[in-house]
Design an enzyme around this catalytic site. Structure first.
Site, PDB file in Angstrom:
ATOM      1  N   HIS A   1       3.639 -17.112   7.498  1.00 25.55           N
ATOM      2  CA  HIS A   1       3.302 -18.531   7.510  1.00 25.55           C
ATOM      3  C   HIS A   1       2.263 -18.804   8.579  1.00 25.55           C
ATOM      4  O   HIS A   1       2.140 -18.069   9.559  1.00 25.55           O
ATOM      5  CB  HIS A   1       4.547 -19.396   7.739  1.00 25.55           C
ATOM      6  CG  HIS A   1       5.090 -19.337   9.139  1.00 25.55           C
ATOM      7  ND1 HIS A   1       4.651 -20.154  10.158  1.00 25.55           N
ATOM      8  CD2 HIS A   1       6.046 -18.535   9.696  1.00 25.55           C
ATOM      9  CE1 HIS A   1       5.308 -19.883  11.266  1.00 25.55           C
ATOM     10  NE2 HIS A   1       6.158 -18.902  11.017  1.00 25.55           N
ATOM     11  N   CYS A   2       1.496 -19.866   8.365  1.00 26.42           N
ATOM     12  CA  CYS A   2       0.606 -20.349   9.410  1.00 26.42           C
ATOM     13  C   CYS A   2       1.184 -21.662   9.906  1.00 26.42           C
ATOM     14  O   CYS A   2       2.377 -21.911   9.786  1.00 26.42           O
ATOM     15  CB  CYS A   2      -0.828 -20.478   8.902  1.00 26.42           C
ATOM     16  SG  CYS A   2      -1.012 -21.625   7.532  1.00 26.42           S
ATOM     17  N   MET A   3       0.373 -22.532  10.438  1.00 23.53           N
ATOM     18  CA  MET A   3       0.906 -23.734  11.064  1.00 23.53           C
ATOM     19  C   MET A   3       1.418 -24.750  10.046  1.00 23.53           C
ATOM     20  O   MET A   3       2.298 -25.543  10.341  1.00 23.53           O
ATOM     21  CB  MET A   3      -0.169 -24.373  11.940  1.00 23.53           C
ATOM     22  CG  MET A   3       0.334 -25.506  12.813  1.00 23.53           C
ATOM     23  SD  MET A   3       1.600 -25.013  13.991  1.00 23.53           S
ATOM     24  CE  MET A   3       0.604 -24.280  15.293  1.00 23.53           C
ATOM     25  N   THR A   4       0.897 -24.704   8.813  1.00 26.53           N
ATOM     26  CA  THR A   4       1.271 -25.730   7.832  1.00 26.53           C
ATOM     27  C   THR A   4       1.813 -25.172   6.527  1.00 26.53           C
ATOM     28  O   THR A   4       2.434 -25.900   5.767  1.00 26.53           O
ATOM     29  CB  THR A   4       0.054 -26.608   7.494  1.00 26.53           C
ATOM     30  OG1 THR A   4      -0.984 -25.785   6.935  1.00 26.53           O
ATOM     31  CG2 THR A   4      -0.469 -27.311   8.739  1.00 26.53           C
ATOM     32  N   ARG A   5       1.579 -23.911   6.224  1.00 23.51           N
ATOM     33  CA  ARG A   5       1.884 -23.426   4.877  1.00 23.51           C
ATOM     34  C   ARG A   5       2.563 -22.059   4.883  1.00 23.51           C
ATOM     35  O   ARG A   5       2.296 -21.214   5.737  1.00 23.51           O
ATOM     36  CB  ARG A   5       0.608 -23.369   4.044  1.00 23.51           C
ATOM     37  CG  ARG A   5      -0.434 -22.418   4.581  1.00 23.51           C
ATOM     38  CD  ARG A   5      -1.790 -22.597   3.914  1.00 23.51           C
ATOM     39  NE  ARG A   5      -2.608 -23.588   4.589  1.00 23.51           N
ATOM     40  CZ  ARG A   5      -3.851 -23.888   4.238  1.00 23.51           C
ATOM     41  NH1 ARG A   5      -4.424 -23.292   3.222  1.00 23.51           N
ATOM     42  NH2 ARG A   5      -4.527 -24.793   4.906  1.00 23.51           N
TER      43      ARG A   5
END
EC number: 2.7.1.211
Length: 657
Positions: free
Chosen positions: A28-32
Site C-alpha cells: 500500500h501507499c499513502m492512499t491506496r
C-alpha cells in the site's frame, strides 16, 4: 469496534477480487491498496466501487483500491494478517487450491496460510540510529519488571550491606543481606543471558542460541589455572569482556548466520546442523573476536583513566562521570575493580567510586525531566515510576535500558549530568568510599572521613544537571506525544499544544511544498487525484529539489518509502503530501525527509529533498500533490492565479466551515 470495521472492509474487498487465492501480493501507499492479482478477470470492479469505505478503483500495472490515508494501512494489515503473511510478501501458492467461495472457506484458507512461515518483518525505513534504538527498546522493555523488582532488592541490600560495613549494623544482618543478594543476583549476575535471549527474539533467531551466546561471555567451564587466549595479545581472556554491547552485536550477527544455514541446509538435517554450525561459528566469533576487541578497549581505557586521574581537578571528575555509563554497557567497568581495591589498600578509600556514582545520578535527573515534559505519555511515565526509586538507590539498569537509551538523546544528556556531578565531587576533593558497593544514596554510609555532605552535594549537582540539560535539550518530540499504557497514540496526539489549536479558524492557506508550476488537481495525470477520490487540493510540477511544509501543524505519519506523508494543521485540516506519481515503487531512493510522526513544523519550513533526476530516470512523474482529505471541514478552496510559484509561497486560500 474500529478493528471490526477494518476487518469487514478487508473481507468485502477480498469478496470482490476473487478471494485471497487470487492475490499474489499486497502493498500500500499513502492512499491506496496495490494488489497484484493472479487473474484480473475475477475482479468485480463495479461492485467493489460500491463498497462503503472504498473511494475508488484504478486498474493500472496493479489493481488499486483507493481507501484514503489512515485507513489504507489498517485494511492492508488486516488483509495480509488473514492469510498469515506480511505486507509485500508473496501469498502462499497453497491458497490457489482453496474454493473460490472466500466467505465459506475463510477458516480453511487461514489455516493453510498459517503453515507458511513468514520471518520477514516490515520495518519503517529510518536512520540506522533510530532503528537501533527501536531494537534496544524492544529488547530491554520486557525486562523492566525484573529490573524494578530485583533492583529494589539490590538497593535495599546495598544500603544494609554498606551500613554493616560501616559498623552501623551488627553481624546478625548477614543472612538477610546474603539472601537478598542471592535474589537480585538471579537477574544482574546473569543479565547477559536474558539480553541474548531477547536479542535473538527481536532479530528472528532462536532464543536459546542467543541465550547461549550471552552466557558464553562469562566463559563457563574455564576455571583457573586454565585460560583461553586473547589471539591478538596472547594474554588470557577476562570473563565478562564485551558486556551488553558485545552480546547485542554477536547475537545480531547470529541471526544472519542462522538464517543462512536454514536456507542452505537440506530440510531433512536442518534441525541438526543449523543450530550446531550456528553455535560453533558464533561461539568462535564471540570468544576470539568480540571479547578480545573489548579487551583491547579495556586496556586502552585503563591508560586513559590513569591519565585522567593524574590530571586531577574538576576536569577529571567531569570526564569520568561522563563516560562511566558507556563503560558499563561495554562491560568495561569491571576493569576498575582492581583500581578501587588498590586505592583502598594505599589510601584507605577509593576516591574514584564516588565520582563514577554520579553517572547514575545524572540518569535520575534526566528521568525527572522526562516525567515532567512527557506527562501525556502514560507508557513512559509508568516506566519512570518503576525505575526512578531503583535509580535513586544506585541501580541504574532500569533507567538506562528502559527509559533513556531507547529515547536516544536523554541518555546523552544524562551522561552530561553525571559529568557535572563528577566535576563537583572531584572539585571538592578528598571524597572517597571505604569499600566497593552500590552507588546512589546507598553509597552514603561508605563515604570516608565524614565527607558524606560533599558526596550529597555531588548527587544533587548530578540530579540538577541531568534534569536541566535533559529538560531543555534532551527530550525527543516523539516522547511527548500522548500515549496510553500500551504505547498506542491517542487522538489528542495529533493536536498541537498551543492555545490556538482548539480555536476554530475560519480561513486558512496552503503553501507550495516545492518550487515549480502550479496546477489544478484535475489536470494531474493520475485518476485517483484528478477525480479527487481522496480530497481536493493542488499540484506542483517541481523545478527545484527542496521540499517545504505546506502548513503549520503536526506530522501524523510518514510512509516508509518517503514518497508521502500526512499532517494535521492547527485549525484541524488533514493534509496529504504526495511526492511524484507511482513513486512508491522507487522504495524511497529519490527522497530524503527530515520529519517523523509527532514532529511540529511550520508552513514554509524545509522538510527534505527529492532527486528529480532519479525520478526521471525511473520514468516517473515528479508531480507533487497536496490534498485536503477531510473536505467536510472546507467550504471553499481557491488557488492563486500564479502559474509559477516558489516553495513556501501561498498556493491556495481556504474558507473553513
Amino acid at each position: 469496534m474500529a478493528e471490526d470495521k477494518y476487518q469487514v472492509l478487508a473481507q468485502q474487498i477480498y469478496a470482490h477480487i476473487g478471494g485471497p487465492q487470487n492475490v499474489s501480493k499486497i502493498i500500500h501507499c499513502m492512499t491506496r491498496l496495490r494488489i497484484t492479482l493472479k487473474d484480473e478477470s475475477q475482479a468485480e470492479t463495479a461492485g467493489l466501487k460500491k463498497v462503503p469505505g472504498v473511494l475508488g478503483v484504478a486498474e493500472e500495472d496493479t489493481y488499486q483500491v483507493i481507501l484514503g490515508p489512515g485507513i489504507v494501512n489498517k485494511v492492508a494489515k488486516e488483509m495480509v494478517a488473514q492469510v498469515g503473511v506480511e505486507l509485500g510478501q508473496d501469498f502462499p501458492d497453497q491458497l490457489a487450491k482453496q474454493s473460490s467461495n472466500y466467505a465459506a472457506d475463510k477458516q480453511a484458507v487461514t489455516q493453510k496460510a498459517a503453515q507458511v512461515h513468514a520471518e520477514h518483518k516490515a520495518k519503517l525505513k529510518q536512520t540506522w540510529w533510530r532503528m537501533a534504538l527501536k531494537h534496544i527498546s524492544s529488547i530491554f522493555i520486557p525486562l523492566i519488571p525484573a529490573f524494578v523488582g530485583a533492583g529494589l532488592i539490590s538497593g535495599i541490600a546495598g544500603i544494609l550491606g554498606n551500613m554493616q560495613t560501616a559498623h552501623l549494623l551488627g553481624p546478625e544482618w548477614s543472612t538477610i543481606i546474603l539472601t537478598m543478594k542471592a535474589i537480585y543476583g538471579g537477574l544482574f549476575i546473569y543479565l547477559n543471558i536474558y539480553v541474548g535471549i531477547n536479542t535473538a527474539t527481536e532479530f528472528g533467531a532462536t532464543p536459546g542460541l542467543g541465550g547461549i551466546i550471552g552466557g558464553l561471555v562469562y566463559l563457563p567451564g574455564v576455571v583457573a589455572p586454565s585460560t583461553l587466549p586473547n589471539i591478538f595479545t596472547g594474554t588470557a581472556l577476562t570473563a565478562g569482556s564485551g558486556g551488553i554491547i558485545g552480546i547485542l552485536f554477536s547475537v545480531w550477527i547470529l541471526a544472519f548466520v542462522e538464517k543462512w544455514f536454514h536456507k542452505h541446509i537440506p530440510d531433512s538435517v536442518d534441525i541438526i546442523f543449523s543450530p550446531f554450525l550456528t553455535l560453533l561459528v558464533m561461539g568462535l566469533f564471540t570468544i576470539f573476536l568480540v571479547m578480545p576487541a573489548a579487551g583491547w578497549i579495556s586496556s586502552s581505557l585503563v591508560g586513559s583513566i590513569n591519565w585522567i586521574l593524574n590530571v586531577g581537578g574538576a576536569f577529571s571528575g567531569f570526564v569520568l562521570g561522563l563516560v562511566f555509563l558507556p563503560m558499563v554497557m561495554l562491560g568495561l567497568h569491571q576493569i576498575l575493580t582492581p583500581i578501587h581495591l588498590e586505592m583502598i589498600k594505599q589510601l584507605g578509600n577509593t576516591p574514584l567510586l564516588p565520582i563514577l556514582a554520579m553517572a547514575g545520578a545524572g540518569q535520575v535527573g534526566a528521568a525527572i525531566a522526562l516525567w515532567i515534559k512527557c506527562r501525556k505519555n502514560k507508557q513512559l511515565i509508568n516506566l519512570i515510576k518503576g525505575a526512578l526509586p531503583v535509580g535513586i538507590l544506585g541501580v541504574g539498569e532500569p533507567l538506562i535500558y528502559g527509559v533513556s537509551l531507547p529515547l536516544g538523546r536523554p541518555f546523552v544528556t544524562a551522561c552530561i549530568g553525571g559529568g557535572i556531578g563528577g566535576a563537583v565531587i572531584s572539585g571538592i576533593g578528598h571524597i572517597g568510599a571505604t569499600s566497593i558497593g552500590p552507588s546512589g544514596v546507598a553509597l552514603i554510609p561508605l563515604i570516608a572521613n565524614g565527607k558524606w555532605f560533599g558526596y550529597v552535594l555531588g548527587l544533587l549537582a548530578a540530579y540538577v544537571g541531568g534534569f536541566l540539560i535533559t529538560y531543555f535539550f534532551g527530550v525527543p518530540k516523539s516522547a511527548m506525544l500522548a500515549k496510553n499504557e500500551a504505547g498506542e497514540l491517542l487522538e489528542t496526539s495529533d493536536k498541537t499544544t498551543t492555545s490556538t489549536a482548539a480555536v476554530k479558524v475560519k480561513a486558512a492557506t496552503l503553501t507550495a511544498p516545492v518550487s515549480g508550476k502550479l496546477e489544478k488537481l484535475a489536470d494531474v495525470n493520475d485518476g485517483v487525484f484528478s477525480k479527487k477520490m481522496v480530497g481536493d487540493g493542488f499540484a506542483v510540477e517541481p523545478t527545484e529539489e527542496t521540499i517545504y511544509s505546506p502548513i503549520t501543524g503536526t506530522i501524523v505519519s510518514v510512509m516508509d518509502t518517503k514518497h508521502a506523508w500526512t499532517m494535521k494543521s492547527e485549525n484541524g485540516l488533514e493534509i496529504l503530501v504526495h511526492l511524484g506519481l507511482d513513486t512508491v515503487k522507487l522504495k524511497g531512493e529519490p527522497f530524503s525527509l527530515d520529519i517523523q510522526a509527532g514532529d511540529q513544523v511550520i508552513a514554509g519550513q524545509q522538510v527534505g529533498t527529492m532527486d528529480l533526476q532519479k525520478i526521471a530516470a525511473a520514468n516517473k512523474a515528479a508531480t507533487v500533490i497536496t490534498v485536503i482529505t477531510n473536505l467536510d471541514q472546507v467550504a471553499a478552496l481557491d488557488l492563486t492565479q500564479t502559474k509559477t510559484i516558489a516553495g513556501g509561497a501561498i498556493a491556495a486560500n481556504i474558507k473553513l466551515k
